[in-house]
Write a protein that holds these residues in place. Structure first.
Motif, PDB file in Angstrom:
ATOM      1  N   GLU A   1       5.321  -3.140  -0.674  1.00  0.00           N
ATOM      2  CA  GLU A   1       4.956  -2.084   0.283  1.00  0.00           C
ATOM      3  C   GLU A   1       5.699  -0.790  -0.057  1.00  0.00           C
ATOM      4  O   GLU A   1       5.109   0.296  -0.060  1.00  0.00           O
ATOM      5  CB  GLU A   1       5.286  -2.532   1.706  1.00  0.00           C
ATOM      6  CG  GLU A   1       4.848  -1.540   2.756  1.00  0.00           C
ATOM      7  CD  GLU A   1       4.973  -2.103   4.166  1.00  0.00           C
ATOM      8  OE1 GLU A   1       4.602  -3.271   4.388  1.00  0.00           O
ATOM      9  OE2 GLU A   1       5.443  -1.361   5.056  1.00  0.00           O
ATOM     10  N   ALA A   2       6.969  -0.931  -0.358  1.00  0.00           N
ATOM     11  CA  ALA A   2       7.748   0.251  -0.740  1.00  0.00           C
ATOM     12  C   ALA A   2       7.213   0.853  -2.033  1.00  0.00           C
ATOM     13  O   ALA A   2       7.125   2.083  -2.168  1.00  0.00           O
ATOM     14  CB  ALA A   2       9.216  -0.139  -0.900  1.00  0.00           C
ATOM     15  N   TYR A   3       6.825  -0.007  -2.956  1.00  0.00           N
ATOM     16  CA  TYR A   3       6.282   0.476  -4.244  1.00  0.00           C
ATOM     17  C   TYR A   3       5.009   1.280  -4.006  1.00  0.00           C
ATOM     18  O   TYR A   3       4.815   2.357  -4.582  1.00  0.00           O
ATOM     19  CB  TYR A   3       5.999  -0.723  -5.158  1.00  0.00           C
ATOM     20  CG  TYR A   3       5.527  -0.330  -6.543  1.00  0.00           C
ATOM     21  CD1 TYR A   3       6.438  -0.085  -7.566  1.00  0.00           C
ATOM     22  CD2 TYR A   3       4.174  -0.200  -6.820  1.00  0.00           C
ATOM     23  CE1 TYR A   3       5.997   0.284  -8.840  1.00  0.00           C
ATOM     24  CE2 TYR A   3       3.730   0.160  -8.084  1.00  0.00           C
ATOM     25  CZ  TYR A   3       4.647   0.393  -9.084  1.00  0.00           C
ATOM     26  OH  TYR A   3       4.213   0.770 -10.331  1.00  0.00           O
ATOM     27  N   MET A   4       4.117   0.749  -3.160  1.00  0.00           N
ATOM     28  CA  MET A   4       2.868   1.468  -2.883  1.00  0.00           C
ATOM     29  C   MET A   4       3.152   2.827  -2.252  1.00  0.00           C
ATOM     30  O   MET A   4       2.554   3.831  -2.630  1.00  0.00           O
ATOM     31  CB  MET A   4       1.986   0.652  -1.924  1.00  0.00           C
ATOM     32  CG  MET A   4       1.283  -0.517  -2.577  1.00  0.00           C
ATOM     33  SD  MET A   4      -0.097  -1.127  -1.588  1.00  0.00           S
ATOM     34  CE  MET A   4       0.760  -1.828  -0.183  1.00  0.00           C
ATOM     35  N   LYS A   5       4.059   2.843  -1.286  1.00  0.00           N
ATOM     36  CA  LYS A   5       4.320   4.099  -0.564  1.00  0.00           C
ATOM     37  C   LYS A   5       4.964   5.147  -1.460  1.00  0.00           C
ATOM     38  O   LYS A   5       4.773   6.346  -1.256  1.00  0.00           O
ATOM     39  CB  LYS A   5       5.193   3.821   0.664  1.00  0.00           C
ATOM     40  CG  LYS A   5       4.409   3.112   1.757  1.00  0.00           C
ATOM     41  CD  LYS A   5       5.227   2.812   2.989  1.00  0.00           C
ATOM     42  CE  LYS A   5       4.298   2.237   4.072  1.00  0.00           C
ATOM     43  NZ  LYS A   5       5.008   1.741   5.247  1.00  0.00           N
ATOM     44  N   THR A   6       5.716   4.700  -2.431  1.00  0.00           N
ATOM     45  CA  THR A   6       6.369   5.675  -3.318  1.00  0.00           C
ATOM     46  C   THR A   6       5.506   6.021  -4.532  1.00  0.00           C
ATOM     47  O   THR A   6       5.758   7.023  -5.187  1.00  0.00           O
ATOM     48  CB  THR A   6       7.733   5.151  -3.810  1.00  0.00           C
ATOM     49  OG1 THR A   6       7.560   3.856  -4.377  1.00  0.00           O
ATOM     50  CG2 THR A   6       8.731   5.084  -2.672  1.00  0.00           C
ATOM     51  N   HIS A   7       4.514   5.197  -4.831  1.00  0.00           N
ATOM     52  CA  HIS A   7       3.694   5.447  -6.030  1.00  0.00           C
ATOM     53  C   HIS A   7       2.266   5.886  -5.712  1.00  0.00           C
ATOM     54  O   HIS A   7       1.492   6.118  -6.644  1.00  0.00           O
ATOM     55  CB  HIS A   7       3.652   4.202  -6.920  1.00  0.00           C
ATOM     56  CG  HIS A   7       4.937   3.947  -7.647  1.00  0.00           C
ATOM     57  ND1 HIS A   7       6.035   3.389  -7.038  1.00  0.00           N
ATOM     58  CD2 HIS A   7       5.310   4.218  -8.916  1.00  0.00           C
ATOM     59  CE1 HIS A   7       7.020   3.294  -7.918  1.00  0.00           C
ATOM     60  NE2 HIS A   7       6.614   3.799  -9.066  1.00  0.00           N
ATOM     61  N   ALA A   8       1.906   5.986  -4.454  1.00  0.00           N
ATOM     62  CA  ALA A   8       0.553   6.466  -4.116  1.00  0.00           C
ATOM     63  C   ALA A   8       0.389   7.863  -4.714  1.00  0.00           C
ATOM     64  O   ALA A   8       1.181   8.760  -4.407  1.00  0.00           O
ATOM     65  CB  ALA A   8       0.362   6.493  -2.601  1.00  0.00           C
TER      66      ALA A   8
ATOM     67  N   ARG B   1      -1.804  14.820   3.366  1.00  0.00           N
ATOM     68  CA  ARG B   1      -2.220  15.850   4.328  1.00  0.00           C
ATOM     69  C   ARG B   1      -1.722  15.468   5.711  1.00  0.00           C
ATOM     70  O   ARG B   1      -1.110  16.249   6.398  1.00  0.00           O
ATOM     71  CB  ARG B   1      -3.735  16.004   4.326  1.00  0.00           C
ATOM     72  CG  ARG B   1      -4.256  16.614   3.028  1.00  0.00           C
ATOM     73  CD  ARG B   1      -5.760  16.780   3.038  1.00  0.00           C
ATOM     74  NE  ARG B   1      -6.231  17.265   1.748  1.00  0.00           N
ATOM     75  CZ  ARG B   1      -7.496  17.266   1.356  1.00  0.00           C
ATOM     76  NH1 ARG B   1      -8.424  16.811   2.171  1.00  0.00           N
ATOM     77  NH2 ARG B   1      -7.849  17.725   0.182  1.00  0.00           N
ATOM     78  N   THR B   2      -1.989  14.217   6.093  1.00  0.00           N
ATOM     79  CA  THR B   2      -1.540  13.772   7.417  1.00  0.00           C
ATOM     80  C   THR B   2      -0.454  12.706   7.317  1.00  0.00           C
ATOM     81  O   THR B   2       0.137  12.359   8.332  1.00  0.00           O
ATOM     82  CB  THR B   2      -2.712  13.154   8.198  1.00  0.00           C
ATOM     83  OG1 THR B   2      -3.157  11.973   7.515  1.00  0.00           O
ATOM     84  CG2 THR B   2      -3.861  14.143   8.324  1.00  0.00           C
ATOM     85  N   THR B   3      -0.236  12.153   6.167  1.00  0.00           N
ATOM     86  CA  THR B   3       0.650  10.998   5.881  1.00  0.00           C
ATOM     87  C   THR B   3       0.102   9.682   6.456  1.00  0.00           C
ATOM     88  O   THR B   3       0.738   8.642   6.318  1.00  0.00           O
ATOM     89  CB  THR B   3       2.107  11.181   6.393  1.00  0.00           C
ATOM     90  OG1 THR B   3       2.128  11.104   7.818  1.00  0.00           O
ATOM     91  CG2 THR B   3       2.704  12.488   5.908  1.00  0.00           C
TER      92      THR B   3
END
Lengths: 143, 124
Positions: free
Chosen positions: B40-47, B52-54
């Motif tokens: 989950e952390a990887y996705m949030k940092t690598h998206a 625009r809205t987060t």
């Protein structure tokens, strides 16, 4: 990352050129929407993705996604796309110890998984599918 | 003249095998939970998109579960209705799910390598 060797191999392949014009094979387009410089025909987008890092060997293959598209205004049949991915798989699977003009040499390349389902790209206005490949390569200077 | 002789008694072996599954199950679940959190952390940092809205980034999440005995899975998912567009449009220019699954899958298999002897010798 052997970008040149892969791109050249695909663009130079005669059976593939019967399905996709040479100039319609592009890598990592940065804009949104279908690139303007493409002929209105089938096209292929290569996306160089993350590397699988193996801690034992301190290296690993890089993931290469191949996205094959048919514009909706051309056809709604996935037959061309299937034929394209089949040919791309054959071309990539035979690449071994091939040096590209960018100074990277392919050690080996191979399919990395199954194909996606039949998909639609709402931004490109195409029908499409993608396939994953693994590409192990080295900069030529390191040999 | 020489003789080689041994007495074979598998009672202890059978006992150890009986104990193995619960130990292995706990170890795998712990590894899956850790990898899910990391994923989950990887996705949030690598998206790869600009927020625009987060909402899309904040909605990225993973769920680790064991749907049946001996089966384990981690779900990687979005929350927003437009997120399928991010995954598929523009030849996956903004995709984050599949690259993250591949990354964490690779990490997970590295973690599993050698897990069995560790578990067999542990007192979990």
């Amino acid at each position: 990352m052997s970008r040149a060797a892969i791109l050249d191999a695909l663009r130079d392949d005669t059976p593939l050129s019967a399905l996709v014009p040479e100039g319609n094979i592009i890598a990592n387009p940065q804009g949104d929407g279908r690139p303007n410089d493409l002929q209105k025909d089938n096209f292929i987008v290569l996306r160089w993705m993350e590397q699988d890092w193996d801690t034992r060997f301190r290296k690993g293959p890089r993931n290469l996604e191949v996205w094959a598209h048919t514009p909706k205004e051309k056809s709604d049949s996935y037959n061309d796309i299937d034929a394209i991915l089949l040919r791309v798989t054959k071309v990539i699977d035979t690449l071994e110890l091939i040096e590209g003009e960018d100074g990277w040499k392919i050690t080996m390349a191979y399919p990395g998984g199954g194909w996606s389902g039949d998909l639609v790209d709402p931004s490109y206005n195409t029908i499409m599918k993608n396939a994953l490949f693994k590409v192990l390569s080295n900069p030529v200077e390191s040999h | 003249m020489a003789k080689i002789r041994f007495d074979y008694n598998d009672v202890k072996l059978r006992g150890n095998i009986d104990d193995l599954f619960p130990k292995l199950d706990r170890a795998i679940k712990a590894t899956m939970d850790f990898t899910a959190t990391e994923g989950e952390a990887y996705m949030k940092t690598h998206a790869p998109w600009t927020d625009r809205t987060t909402n899309a980034r904040n909605g990225l999440h993973t769920i680790a579960s064991s749907p049946a005995k001996g089966k384990y899975e981690i779900l990687f998912a979005h929350t927003m209705h437009y997120d399928i567009y991010l995954e598929l449009a523009n030849s996956g220019r903004y995709q984050v799910i599949m690259p993250s699954v591949r990354h964490e899958g690779h990490v997970l298999m590295e973690r599993f390598r050698g897990l069995l002897p560790k578990v067999a010798g542990s007192k979990l």
